[in-house]
Design a protein around this motif. Structure first.
Motif, mmCIF file in Angstrom:
data_model
loop_
_atom_site.group_PDB
_atom_site.id
_atom_site.type_symbol
_atom_site.label_atom_id
_atom_site.label_comp_id
_atom_site.label_asym_id
_atom_site.label_seq_id
_atom_site.Cartn_x
_atom_site.Cartn_y
_atom_site.Cartn_z
ATOM 1 N N VAL A 277 0.747 -1.364 0.072
ATOM 2 C CA VAL A 277 0.090 -0.085 -0.367
ATOM 3 C C VAL A 277 0.937 1.149 -0.066
ATOM 4 O O VAL A 277 0.709 2.505 -0.819
ATOM 5 C CB VAL A 277 -0.601 0.164 1.252
ATOM 6 C CG1 VAL A 277 -0.026 0.344 2.647
ATOM 7 C CG2 VAL A 277 -2.297 0.912 0.782
ATOM 8 N N ASN A 486 -2.492 6.065 4.188
ATOM 9 C CA ASN A 486 -3.160 4.996 5.182
ATOM 10 C C ASN A 486 -3.260 5.738 6.512
ATOM 11 O O ASN A 486 -2.314 5.850 6.804
ATOM 12 C CB ASN A 486 -3.010 4.061 4.959
ATOM 13 C CG ASN A 486 -1.869 2.692 5.156
ATOM 14 O OD1 ASN A 486 -1.017 4.023 6.247
ATOM 15 N ND2 ASN A 486 -1.558 1.996 4.068
ATOM 16 N N THR A 503 -7.412 2.906 -2.624
ATOM 17 C CA THR A 503 -6.795 2.924 -0.759
ATOM 18 C C THR A 503 -8.168 3.403 -0.032
ATOM 19 O O THR A 503 -7.905 2.421 1.393
ATOM 20 C CB THR A 503 -6.120 3.141 -0.525
ATOM 21 O OG1 THR A 503 -4.311 2.644 -1.570
ATOM 22 C CG2 THR A 503 -5.275 2.949 0.950
ATOM 23 N N ALA A 556 -6.698 -1.730 -4.916
ATOM 24 C CA ALA A 556 -7.203 -1.903 -3.432
ATOM 25 C C ALA A 556 -8.015 -2.618 -3.046
ATOM 26 O O ALA A 556 -9.769 -1.888 -4.003
ATOM 27 C CB ALA A 556 -6.525 -1.320 -2.190
#
Length: 815
Positions: A277, A486, A503, A556
Motif C-alpha cells: 500500500v 493510510n 486505498t 485495493a
C-alpha cells in the motif's frame, strides 16, 4: 602560495622582497563552523513531513553540533588537514553511540562489538519502516538513527568544504544532498518556508566565507565590511530567493515523466515490499508502466490478482501482519481457516502467472489458492488470509508459476438473509476498531446503513454510499489535501473531503463494515487489467485467456466475511476494477447508469485510461487492442542516482576546481597571449600593486609551486623561491630531469619578476622582449616534468590527496 612567492609591484626597485606582514588570525574557525552548523540545521527542517512530528529534531541537532564542534576544535589546535574530518567522524561515532546504543558501549560513549550489532539492528528497523510506511513515517529509533547518521555525514562534508578547504560555494552540494530527500519523497516537495530557510543557511555560509577572504591588516582584523557591500549582497540574495519562489508558480505543473506532479519518488518501483500500500498511490500516478505481469486464466469472470491484506486498523499506520508463528510451509493442500459449510458449488480456476520485471516477496494469486506449482524458493502461506510470502521475506523476480484456486459461484440469493457472523467465527483482529474512532466514520456508517437489516444489505448500502454521486475518484485530491496514505486519520479526512483513490475507498468500506458489525479486511493486489488477445492451452486441455497488468493497475478492495460462505469481495471504488454480479445494485432506470459503470456491473474490467471517444457518425472501425504502455525502469534507480551524483559532485569538486585552475594557466601560456593584468592583487599577501602584470614565467612558477603544495611541500614563511625550489627538489627526491625543470622555472620566474625595469626592454604592449616568441610551450613542458617527478616519488596516499583534495586551493587563505 605564500607572501614570498607573490610577485612584487612592477615599478618596485630591485632588491629583496619586503618582509612579511604580521599575521592576524581572527576567530574564523568558530564563526565558519557556526555558519555550517546553522546551514545544515536549517536545511534539516525540510525533513518535517518526511518524518512524523518533531521528536527527531533534538537528536539530529545534537549530532550536527557534535560533528561541527569536533572539527572546529581540531582546526583550533592545528590538527593536520587530513585529520580534521577524522575528528568529525570520531565525534559522530561517539554521539550516535550515546544516543542509540549507550548500553552496549564502554562508559556509554565508546563503541564496542555489541554497538555494531545494535547499529545493524537499527538499520534493519529503518528498512522495515521505509518499506512498510508512507511519508511521513513514524520517527522510531531506526529512522531517527538513519536521519542522524546521514545528517552528521552531510555536516562533516559541508564544514570540510566551507571551512577546512575554504570553498564555501562548493558546500552547497552537501546541503543539496540533504534537500533531495524531502524534494523527492514529499508530494508537495520541499515547500516555500523550508526552501527559504535552506537558502538563508547557504547564503550565511557564503557571507562568512566572503568575510574570511577580506584582507586583514594589523589593527583592523575584525573590521566589518562596508554597509554598501552588505546591502548589495543582501539584495542579491533576497532577489534570488524571490525569483526561485515565484518562478514555479508561473510554470505549469507536469503529469508525465519520472516525477509526475503529486508523486513520491519510489526507488523500489516494481516492488511492493512488505507493504504494497505504501507505493500504491505513487504507482497509480506514474504515467509509465513498471512491473508488468502477464497471466493466463480459464476464469469466466474478471480476475483479481491478490498480493496481501491489511486487517489491523488499530495503529497510526496500517501494514500487513506477517504472522510468522502461524504460517505454514509449502504450497500444496492450502485451505482457509474458516469453514465454508454453506458455500455453493465451487469452481476450480487455473491461472498461470509470469513476469520478468515485477519484484515482491508476496506471491500473486487469485483468492483462494489451493495449490501453487513452479514457484522457485521457499514460500509459506497464512491460513487466516491465504496470502503467500517468500520464506526469507525477500523479493522474488522472474515469476513463472501456476495457481489452482477455488472460486465460489455466489449470487445475491446466496447472501441475502444471512445472519450476522458469530463472535468466534473469525480472529478478533478482523472485527476490532480503535477506541478513538473518529465520529465522522461512525456517522458515515450509521447514515449509510440506516434502514437496512442483515449483513448483506448493510454491505450493499455501504458500497452504494461510497459509489454514490457525493464521492469522486481522484489521485490528486489526497495529495493536495494532505491525506495521501493510510491510517484512521487519513480515513477521517477522506470521508470529509469525499475524494480519493482505491486505498481510501477500500479502507472506508472495511472500517464502516466493522462499525456495522461485519468482519472485514482490505486486500491489495491488481485489478483485472487488459486482454492481450492471446490464449494458451492448459495442462488439462482448457483454454487460458491471457491478460496483462502493470503498476498502474495496482488496486485495493475490501473483503467482508459472511459466516458459512467465507470472505467475499466488494468493489466500492468508482471507475476502477469490476463489480461482481452478486454486488451489483439493482436500478429502476437502466438509462441512468453512467458509462463508466456499465462494464463494471457487467463484470468486465475497466481500462485505467480509456481511449477518447470517436464521432458516432463515423463508421466504427474494427476493434483494436488497446495501446500497451511502455515499461520503464527510470524511477527504480532515480533516487539512488541522485544521491550518488550529489555525493560524487561534492567529492570531485576540489579536483574539478584544481583542474580548472591548471587549464586556465595553460591557456594563458598559449601562443600569442600577452601579459595579463592582475586587478585586485592587493589581497592576501599582495603588496598593493593593483595593475601589475602576470607574465608567462610567473604563471608557470605558480602552477609548479601549487603542485608542490598539493603533494604536501608547503612553502615556509619568508622562504624565497630559490630556497623553496631547493627544498622541494630535496624533500620530494626529484629525478635529475624534474629537478632541472624546476630550476629553469625558478630562474625564469626570478628573471621576469626581480629584474630591474631598465634591464627589461619593453614593447608597446609592455610585455618583456627577452623571452622567446613563444615561451609558453617550453615553460609548460617544465611544469609537466615537475608534476610527473612529484607523482613518481609520492606515496599512494599523497597521490590521492593531491588529486582529490588539493591543498593549493586553500593556500590563498593561509597567508
Amino acid at each position: 602560495m605564500t607572501d614570498v612567492l607573490s610577485r612584487p609591484a612592477a615599478n618596485a626597485p630591485a632588491g629583496p622582497p619586503p618582509p612579511p606582514r604580521a599575521k592576524i588570525r581572527p576567530p574564523w574557525e568558530w564563526t565558519a563552523a557556526g555558519a555550517s552548523a546553522a546551514a545544515v540545521l536549517l536545511c534539516s527542517l525540510s525533513l518535517h513531513g518526511v518524518l512524523d512530528g518533531w521528536s527527531w529534531l533534538p537528536p539530529l541537532t545534537l549530532t550536527t553540533a557534535a560533528v561541527i564542534a569536533a572539527m572546529a576544535a581540531a582546526r583550533r589546535f592545528r590538527f593536520p588537514t587530513a585529520l580534521v574530518p577524522a575528528a568529525g567522524l570520531a565525534a559522530l561515532a561517539v554521539v550516535l553511540t550515546w544516543l542509540f546504543a549507550a548500553s552496549t558501549a564502554l562508559l556509554g560513549l565508546l563503541p564496542t562489538g555489541a554497538t555494531l550489532g545494535r547499529g545493524r539492528q537499527l538499520l534493519t528497523e529503518a528498512q522495515a519502516t521505509i518499506m512498510n510506511q508512507v511519508p511521513p513515517v513514524l520517527a522510531d529509533s531506526g529512522i531517527v538513527f538513519i536521519a542522524c547518521l546521514g545528517t552528521g555525514l552531510i555536516a562533516l562534508l559541508v564544514d570540510t568544504l566551507a571551512t577546512t578547504l575554504r570553498m564555501p560555494a562548493a558546500s552547497g552540494l552537501g546541503l543539496l544532498s540533504l534537500l533531495i530527500v524531502p524534494a523527492v519523497l514529499k508530494p508537495e516537495s520541499i515547500g516555500a518556508l523550508p526552501f527559504i530557510l535552506a537558502a538563508a543557511g547557504y547564503l550565511l555560509i557564503l557571507a562568512t566565507g566572503a568575510w574570511q577572504e577580506r584582507p586583514h591588516r594589523p589593527g583592523d582584523a575584525m573590521r566589518r565590511p562596508p554597509r554598501s557591500q552588505v546591502g548589495t549582497a543582501a539584495g542579491i540574495g533576497a532577489g534570488a530567493m524571490i525569483l526561485a519562489l515565484c518562478l514555479p508558480a508561473a510554470l505549469p505543473g507536469f503529469n508525465q515523466g519520472t516525477f509526475p506532479q503529486g508523486s513520491r519518488l519510489n526507488i523500489w518501483t516494481g516492488q511492493s515490499g512488505l507493504n504494497p500500500v505504501v507505493a500504491l498511490g505513487n504507482d497509480l500516478r506514474q504515467p509509465s508502466a513498471s512491473g508488468r505481469i502477464r497471466y493466463a486464466t480459464d476464469s469466466p469472470t474478471s480476475l483479481y490478482l491478490r498480493s496481501t491484506t491489511l486487517e489491523d486498523f488499530s495503529g497510526r499506520r496500517w501494514a500487513p501482519d506477517l504472522r510468522e508463528d502461524t504460517r505454514r510451509r509449502g504450497l500444496q493442500d492450502m485451505s482457509p481457516a474458516e469453514v465454508n459449510d454453506r458455500a455453493p458449488a465451487m469452481s476450480v480456476v487455473t491461472t498461470r502467472v509470469s513476469s520478468e520485471t515485477y519484484v515482491s516477496p508476496w506471491l500473486l494469486a487469485p483468492y483462494a489458492p489451493q495449490r501453487v506449482s513452479g514457484a522457485l524458493g521457499p514460500f509459506s502461506w497464512d491460513p487466516k488470509t491465504m496470502t503467500v510470502i517468500s520464506g526469507d521475506n525477500t523479493e522474488r523476480g522472474k515469476l513463472d508459476y501456476e495457481v489452482q484456486s477455488l472460486a465460489p459461484n455466489l449470487s445475491q440469493a446466496d447472501l441475502q438473509g444471512l445472519a450476522p457472523a458469530s463472535k468466534d467465527a473469525v480472529d478478533p483482529v478482523f472485527t476490532s476498531l480503535p477506541e478513538d474512532l473518529p465520529a465522522s466514520i461512525r456517522d458515515a456508517a450509521a447514515a449509510a446503513t440506516e434502514g437496512t437489516s442483515g449483513p448483506y444489505e448493510q454491505a450493499m448500502a455501504i458500497q452504494a454510499y461510497l459509489r454514490g454521486p457525493a464521492f469522486s475518484y481522484s489521485l490528486d485530491a489526497p495529495v493536495e489535501g494532505g491525506y495521501d496514505g493510510n491510517g484512521i486519520d487519513v480515513l477521517d479526512r477522506f470521508l470529509q473531503e469525499k475524494s480519493g483513490y482505491c486505498t481510501h475507498f477500500a479502507a472506508a468500506m472495511a472500517v464502516m463494515a466493522r462499525e456495522a458489525g461485519i468482519p472485514s479486511r482490505m486486500a491489495l493486489g491488481f485489478a483485472p487489467g487488459r486482454s492481450t488477445g492471446n490464449s494458451f492451452p492448459g495442462n488439462d486441455g482448457q483454454e487460458l485467456r491471457e491478460f496483462e497488468v502493470d503498476s498502474r493497475d495496482a488496486h485495493a478492495w475490501p473483503e467482508l466475511y459472511f459466516e458459512g460462505l467465507g470472505w467475499v469481495r466488494f468493489e466500492p471504488t468508482p471507475s476502477r476494477g469490476s463489480v461482481p454480479a452478486y454486488a451489483v445494485e439493482p436500478r429502476s432506470n437502466p438509462t441512468q447508469v453512467r458509462d463508466d459503470e456499465r462494464d463494471l456491473e457487467a463484470g468486465n474490467p475497466v481500462l485505467p485510461e480509456p481511449l477518447p471517444e470517436t464521432s458516432t457518425s463515423a463508421a466504427a472501425p474494427e476493434a483494436a487492442a488497446p495501446p500497451q504502455p511502455e515499461e520503464t525502469h527510470a524511477g527504480r534507480f532515480a533516487g539512488v542516482g541522485f544521491g550518488l551524483a550529489a555525493a560524487a559532485g561534492a567529492l570531485l569538486s576540489p579536483w574539478l576546481l584544481r583542474r580548472r585552475r591548471r587549464s586556465i594557466r595553460r591557456r594563458l601560456l598559449g601562443p600569442g597571449q600577452p601579459a595579463r593584468g592582475r586587478a585586485g592583487a592587493s589581497g592576501a599577501g599582495g603588496a598593493g600593486h593593483g595593475h601589475s602584470l602576470t607574465g608567462p614565467a610567473t604563471l608557470a612558477w605558480e602552477e609548479a609551486a601549487d603542485t608542490g603544495v598539493d603533494y604536501g611541500h608547503v612553502p615556509q614563511k619568508a622562504e624565497s623561491p630559490r630556497a623553496y625550489a631547493l627544498r622541494l627538489a630535496h624533500e620530494a627526491g626529484l629525478a635529475d630531469n624534474s629537478a632541472a625543470a624546476l630550476e629553469r622555472l625558478r630562474a625564469a620566474y626570478e628573471h621576469e619578476v626581480y629584474a630591474a625595469p631598465a634591464a627589461r626592454p619593453q614593447g608597446a604592449s609592455g610585455a618583456a622582449r627577452d623571452l622567446p616568441p613563444d615561451p609558453g610551450a617550453g615553460l609548460w613542458s617544465d611544469v609537466t616534468a615537475v608534476r610527473q617527478g612529484l607523482q613518481e616519488s609520492a606515496t599512494w596516499g599523497a597521490k590521492l590527496r593531491a588529486r582529490f583534495f588539493p591543498a593549493s586551493l586553500a593556500s590563498r587563505f593561509q597567508r
